[in-house]
Design an enzyme around this catalytic site. Sequence first.
Site, PDB file in Angstrom:
ATOM      1  N   HIS A  76       0.767  -1.118  -0.247  1.00 42.94           N
ATOM      2  CA  HIS A  76       0.463  -0.416  -0.446  1.00 42.94           C
ATOM      3  C   HIS A  76       0.947   1.218   0.354  1.00 42.94           C
ATOM      4  CE1 HIS A  76      -3.284   2.693   1.389  1.00 42.94           C
ATOM      5  NE2 HIS A  76      -3.053   3.522   1.958  1.00 42.94           N
ATOM      6  N   GLU A  77       1.985   1.293   0.480  1.00 50.11           N
ATOM      7  CA  GLU A  77       2.939   2.600   0.747  1.00 50.11           C
ATOM      8  C   GLU A  77       3.573   3.367  -0.346  1.00 50.11           C
ATOM      9  OE1 GLU A  77       1.854   4.633   3.266  1.00 50.11           O
ATOM     10  OE2 GLU A  77       0.614   3.030   4.947  1.00 50.11           O
ATOM     11  N   HIS A  80       1.391   4.571  -3.257  1.00 51.37           N
ATOM     12  CA  HIS A  80       1.767   6.625  -2.529  1.00 51.37           C
ATOM     13  C   HIS A  80       2.970   6.822  -3.587  1.00 51.37           C
ATOM     14  CE1 HIS A  80      -1.905   6.561  -0.069  1.00 51.37           C
ATOM     15  NE2 HIS A  80      -1.439   5.407   0.736  1.00 51.37           N
ATOM     16  N   TYR A  91      -3.600  14.966  -1.804  1.00 53.37           N
ATOM     17  CA  TYR A  91      -3.815  14.340  -0.555  1.00 53.37           C
ATOM     18  C   TYR A  91      -5.690  14.907  -0.095  1.00 53.37           C
ATOM     19  CZ  TYR A  91      -3.892  10.352   2.919  1.00 53.37           C
ATOM     20  OH  TYR A  91      -3.909   9.220   3.723  1.00 53.37           O
ATOM     21  N   ASP A 170     -10.282  13.607   8.296  1.00 57.13           N
ATOM     22  CA  ASP A 170      -9.253  12.548   6.907  1.00 57.13           C
ATOM     23  C   ASP A 170      -9.056  13.628   6.156  1.00 57.13           C
ATOM     24  OD1 ASP A 170      -8.900  10.421   6.303  1.00 57.13           O
ATOM     25  OD2 ASP A 170     -10.635   9.337   5.099  1.00 57.13           O
ATOM     26  N   HIS A 175      -9.490   8.549   3.386  1.00 60.66           N
ATOM     27  CA  HIS A 175      -9.524   7.017   3.975  1.00 60.66           C
ATOM     28  C   HIS A 175     -11.631   6.670   3.882  1.00 60.66           C
ATOM     29  CE1 HIS A 175      -5.870   7.812   5.743  1.00 60.66           C
ATOM     30  NE2 HIS A 175      -5.419   6.270   5.213  1.00 60.66           N
TER      31      HIS A 175
END
Length: 260
Positions: A76-77, A80, A91, A170, A175
């Site tokens: 997942h990271e 990014h 973001y 958020d 998310h």
Amino acid sequence: MTYDFCGKTLEYFKNKLDRNSIDGQGMDVICNVHFNDDPSEKGLNNAFWVGDQLALGDGDGRTFINLARSIDVVAHEFAHGVTQSVNELIYERQSGALNEHFSDVIGTAVQQYVKGQNAQTADWLIGDEIVGPAWPGKALRSMKTPGTASEIDDQPDHMRDYKKLPLSKDNGGVHIYSGIPNKAFFHVAMDIGTDAAAFLWYTAWHDRENIHPRATFLEAFKAILKAAEALVEKGKLPAKTIDSVKSAFEEVGITSLVHA
């Protein structure tokens, strides 16, 4: 373990996406494990991509446990970093939710690849291996059934439940609302396979006309549909992919925005 996870993610990029590392040009991967920016705290309850490297906390042992132990978190990271390299999705709000969504797509695809799973046998949970005893549920998110991963999981799975949140919450719901396109990806993956769907999404992410820094869910749909049509024409995806994409995004209410 984390070293192996990084290697498997790079392997997936090369073998399934035809991408050479995170930046597409063979960059070295720097992964900081046991990361903690506050020594007064027991362990960092976070994992993130910053600049040109990953940082993975150990967790406090209550809410989260070692975040480096989960392949989907690591992948997942990584994703990014890919988004940063390819289209720099800002973001916040829908562009930020697409940023999170793409990372979940890659995270689950790599996890299924490493564990020998497929769309039918995977549980489609994100972060189930790093939640601790105080976490009120089984995972951070569910791509199959958004909103069911925990007692505090407030992800909707349809645009009818989308509300423009303030950036103080958020980052405008990055998310929270990633669950809507996540559900669309799940539907497509169930129809054509996870690897094929991930390749489709990855291809679409290079459409800078639609996936620009402030891209919306509707623009993402347009990019994915355009990529599907091109890949089907080239024989790289099955003919049913086009209808699958249309159906999936209709199911989550995104295509209805065309007429809104």
